[in-house]
Design a protein around this motif. Structure first.
Motif: not given
Ligand SMILES: Nc1nc2c(c(=O)[nH]1)N[C@H]1C(S)=C(S)[C@@H](COP(=O)(O)OP(=O)(O)OC[C@H]3O[C@@H](n4cnc5c(=O)[nH]c(N)nc54)[C@H](O)[C@@H]3O)O[C@H]1N2
Ligand SMILES: Nc1nc2c(c(=O)[nH]1)N[C@H]1C(S)=C(S)[C@@H](COP(=O)(O)OP(=O)(O)OC[C@H]3O[C@@H](n4cnc5c(=O)[nH]c(N)nc54)[C@H](O)[C@@H]3O)O[C@H]1N2
Ligand code: SF4
Ligand SMILES: [Mo]
Length: 871
Positions: A165, A169-171, A178-179, A195, A203
């Motif tokens: 990644l 900040n995918l989360a 992200y999930q 990351n 993330t």
């Protein structure tokens, strides 16, 4: 619209493009749940998607057109827009007008806007906020593949053995994707995540390795990787044949020095080994890559590594640009950027122009690209663009050098704005303000990062006299004289024309082709991945056959050298300013800011600063900080944290003058752009930081919708009212302030200690708290969550500022769905011996609805504590 049966639509927010099912309740509200059948989310929704129902009311909505600030009739407003644009074009030429549009428009809106400008007005001066978002990826894709093609699909992320990644900040920004990634990793623990982000984010907690590189140095890192791929014999043998320019790219890569990234050699080595040693690698990238003066180079540096190893076009591998806005992809498909034509064709190619020209039956389409966003607003400032129409974007907040953008628009001869609300910075400078329908009212299609075209369906009637964007644009087109060319009466008709255009463009053999959808039943259309060709054939992944859309059919490796960000740190501006998003707010908060649930998570604009920097600059925890750049200032709450590196600050992008006195971060950002893509370098400006040092700090809760006139304030929606942070440079009459904020004439209960400079006021009526104000010379040490929860309740102890000794203080809210605070969670972890996120969910419900807070829960488990619990 009395339909109470469930309607399938698509979320209003990010490019994950989740399907939702909305059911209109008897009281008119909307119940929203995830669509189990939608291939993007399979039923999941994040916090923002779950709260969609809270943001569709009439609050803050513009219900009628306005001319020069006065209520007007549609007929007059549209006639004025058409007349002014026509007169300006007649007098000063087609390039004296411009449209600035948005990746949040639906494909049908976007298609009509683009057709009007490029086909009929005869200028290419239409650009979009995607210039601030995806332009570097578009340019990088085109350099490497010949077209703006996202090769892979979401499922590749689940099939990969290594997911890298980069600047994502995918989360927080693509929570459902992200999930999906987190679930895949939990099911298959051998899967690794790396990351690459200067900042530690939510993330990073999923990552096996977090590389905190210096801002702007990604090219050096990926060039090092490419050089090592060669040095270790990991180049795919067929790559020399399939990829043009590989030797040059390798030579450039070898010339760069990875030490500029400021990483430990063993970290870099771990990354190199993981990448080289894993066949199935997906590299997800986002704004940490795109929003840079080397954005296009960063994109190509990443793609080079995938091309060299042959890791593209196959299951579980490839470069993967995740898109930001719900229709970022659709906008690219209709040619919404100033340098593009519809259907991924190129403005500069004569045969491409000819096809579109013939289809639209126009004499010509412009041969030269129009003005890109930053240049467009410079041209407004210079008086070269004399009439501009801004749709579905808020450039006075989101463009760099935002104060300059505001001044330019204020001085512009004629500004038209189509928006949902009049209470938006850009809407406030409009000569003509047009009320558009919003999510939930509109009908059309969007394309997500996965190339899935999904329907957005109307769930509610338009607010007031609001009209659909495609309808407004078509009406102006007709009034400008092109009656038959804009005779649209439904989005279905527009979609059909667009699909037919893609059929006409198919001769050019480009990637984008939806000719198979010309006859689709628009009303019942299910999510479908493009291309859908006339013969019904589809392509799941591009480039599986090793054939690209370049003249030679080969991909291009691009030789690249590392360049520092353009703004240089200097003694006057010693900090590099990184900017980005938070979990529960969307952009300029015009919609997410309406939700009390979403307002709880991070209710105030802040700056993340490293403890050493805070010490050096004399900044105390929770105090206010003044940031200054050559172009502007901002006042923000200090969050002292090791998440950022020394010399680098992070500020969220969301706050506007509606929500804070001085929180517009783009006022600070320099209007520096990538030379290839024209995308602004939004994450690497330079600033100074010093204590704001107010004479007093305050905190209030009130039912009133008030912008206090104090030197500093910021406010957030809460259940039944607002919570407000305040500060003043000079002492004031606090009782007067309390009466103003609480709007209360009656008896105030108070507790004041003049020797300490503290004051507390509360308004109680019938035993219910109507509001309270707390003042102290230092950052307040009260439980803001307790006070917030007291509003409208019968708590006579509100003035204590914290719960009674036997009552727990929840602390800052982590789970917005169930309002669970950090203290509650930490206590449960410590006292209840909780070991997993699921156990926290079992005990407290936190994380069990949308799951957006799960990364934070995991971090709290890992560290015992994540956020500054004490306020
Ligand atoms: N909650 C929420 N979600 C959203 C949005 C929203 O407003 N709110 N907006 C949507 C939109 S339009 C977009 S474009 C996406 C954006 O999604 P993201 O790109 O994931 O979001 P950002 O927070 O802008 O930036 C991502 C990260 O880039 C890092 N970064 C900064 N500089 C560099 C660098 O030089 N190199 C590297 N490697 N990283 C760097 C930042 O520290 C940050 O953590 O989010 C979408 N989703
Ligand atoms: N410093 C810094 N700046 C950035 C970024 C960053 O990371 N750092 N990110 C950039 C990125 S990636 C993006 S995408 C931009 C986003 O920036 P903007 O596009 O300016 O942000 P929004 O708040 O989404 O603006 C959308 C506007 O359209 C209105 N609206 C919503 N729906 C509709 C509709 O259907 N029709 C019409 N006509 N209006 C509607 C909303 O009320 C709102 O005023 O910000 C960019 N700016
Ligand atoms: S991840 Fe969240 S914001 Fe993005 S589309 Fe899905 S529900 Fe909406
Ligand atoms: Mo974006």
């Amino acid at each position: 619209m009395s339909n109470l049966s469930p309607i399938h639509s698509t979320c209003a927010y990010c490019g994950v493009g989740c399907g939702i099912v909305a059911t209109r309740q008897a009281d008119g509200s909307l119940a929203i749940r995830g669509d189990e059948t939608h291939p993007a989310n399979f039923g999941r929704l994040c916090s923002k998607g779950s709260a969609l129902g809270d943001t569709v009311g009439d609050e803050r909505r513009l219900l009628y057109p306005m001319i020069n600030g006065n209520k007007a009739e549609w007929d007059d407003a549209l006639a004025l827009v058409a007349a002014k644009f026509k007169a300006t074009i007649k007098e000063h030429g087609a390039d004296s007008v411009a449209f600035y549009v948005s990746g949040q428009l639906l494909t049908e809106d976007y298609y009509v806007a683009n057709k009007l400008m490029k086909g009929f007005i005869g200028s290419a001066n239409i650009d979009t906020n995607s210039r601030l978002c995806m332009a570097s990826t578009v340019a990088g894709h085109k350099r490497a593949f010949g077209t703006d093609t996202v090769p892979g699909v979401y499922a590749d992320i689940e099939h990969a053995d290594l997911v890298v990644l980069v600047g994502s900040n995918l989360a927080w920004c693509h929570p459902v994707l992200y999930q999906r990634l987190a679930t895949a990793k939990a099911d298959r623990p051998s899967m690794k995540v790396i990351n690459i982000d200067p900042r530690r984010t939510a993330t990073s907690d999923l990552a096996d390795l977090h590389l905190s590189l210096r801002i702007g140095t990604d090219v050096a890192l990926f060039n090092h990787l490419l050089a090592q791929i060669e040095a270790r014999g990991a180049i795919d043998p067929s790559a020399y044949e399939k990829v043009n320019g590989l030797p040059n790219a390798l030579e450039s890569a070898r010339s760069d020095d990875v030490s500029v990234c400021g990483l430990e050699p063993r970290e870099v080595e771990a990354f190199v080994q993981a990448f080289i040693g894993t066949q199935k690698v997906v590299t997800i990238f986002s704004q940490g890559v795109n929003q840079s003066s080397a954005g296009t180079d960063k994109v190509n540096a990443i793609i080079n590594c995938h091309l060299a190893t042959g890791r593209i076009g196959k299951e579980g591998m490839g470069p993967f640009s995740v898109t930001g806005q719900p229709n970022a992809m659709g906008g690219r498909e209709v040619g919404g950027l100033a340098n593009m034509l519809a259907c991924h064709l190129d403005l500069e190619v004569a045969e491409h122009r000819k096809t579109v020209q013939e289809f639209w039956k126009v004499e010509k389409v412009p041969e030269r690209p129009g003005l890109k966003a930053v240049d467009m607003f410079k041209a407004v400032a210079d008086g070269k663009v004399k009439a501009i129409w801004i749709m579905c974007t808020n450039p006075i907040v989101s463009l760099p050098e935002a104060d300059g953008v505001k001044a330019a628009l204020e001085a512009c001869d004629f500004v038209v704005v189509s928006d949902l609300s009049a209470d938006v910075e850009t809407a406030k400078v409009a000569d003509v303000l047009l009320p558009a329908t919003g999510w939930g009212e509109k009908d059309g299609t969007v394309t997500n990062s996965d190339r899935l075209i999904s329907r957005q369906r109307s769930l509610l009637p338009p607010a007031g006299a609001a009209r659909h964007d495609w309808d407004i644009i078509s009406e102006v087109g007709r009034r400008m004289g092109w009656v038959r060319d804009f005779a649209y009466s439904s989005p279905a008709q527009i979609f059909k024309e667009f699909a037919a255009l893609s059929a006409a463009c198919a001769v050019h053999g480009r990637d984008f082709d939806i000719s198979g959808l010309v006859e689709v039943d628009y009303d019942t259309m299910e999510p479908i991945r493009w291309p859908v060709r006339a013969d019904g054939s589809q392509t799941e992944r591009f480039f599986a056959d090793g054939v690209y859309f370049t003249p030679s059919g080969k991909a291009n490796a691009i030789p690249i050298r590392f360049r520092e960000p353009v703004s240089k740190r200097e003694p006057k501006y010693p900090y590099r300013l990184n900017t980005g998003r938070i979990r529960d707010q969307w952009h300029t908060m015009t919609r997410s800011g309406l939700s009390a649930k979403l307002g709880q998570h991070l209710p105030e604009p802040f700056v993340e600063i490293h403890p050493e920097d805070a010490r050096r600059s004399g900044i105390e925890p929770q105090s206010l900080v003044e940031l200054t750049s050559p172009t502007g200032t901002a006042i923000l709450r200090a969050q002292i944290t090791h998440r950022v590196s020394e010399g680098e600050l992070f500020v969220p992008i969301h706050w506007t003058d509606v929500f804070a006195s001085n929180g517009r971060v783009d006022a600070l950002v320099a209007a520096v752009v990538d030379p290839v893509s024209g995308q602004p370098e939004s994450k690497a400006s330079v600033v100074a930081a010093k204590p704001y040092a107010p004479a007093w700090y305050g905190f209030a809760v009130t039912r009133r919708n008030v912008s206090p006139l104090t030197d500093y304030w910021s406010r957030a929606r809460i259940q039944g009212g607002w919570r407000i942070e305040l500060a003043g440079k000079t002492a004031c009459d606090f009782e007067e302030l309390a009466r103003f904020i609480l709007e209360y004439e009656g008896e105030l209960i108070r507790y004041c200690d003049q020797s300490k400079g503290t004051a507390r006021f509360a308004a109680l009526h019938d035993g219910k708290v109507l509001g309270a104000l707390f003042i102290a010379p230092d950052p307040l040490k009260v439980s803001k969550e307790f006070i917030t929860a007291s509003l409208g309740s019968g708590s006579p102890f509100v003035l204590a500022g914290r719960p009674a000794a036997d009552m727990p203080d929840p602390g800052p809210i982590v789970c917005s769905c169930f309002s669970v605070g950090v203290n509650t969670i930490l206590t449960a972890i410590q006292e209840g011996g909780l070991m997993t996120v699921d156990e926290i969910g079992g005990a407290l419900r936190a994380g069990t609805n949308c799951g957006s807070c799960k990364p934070e829960l995991a971090e709290m488990l890992a560290r015992g504590q994540s956020r500054q619990a004490a306020e």
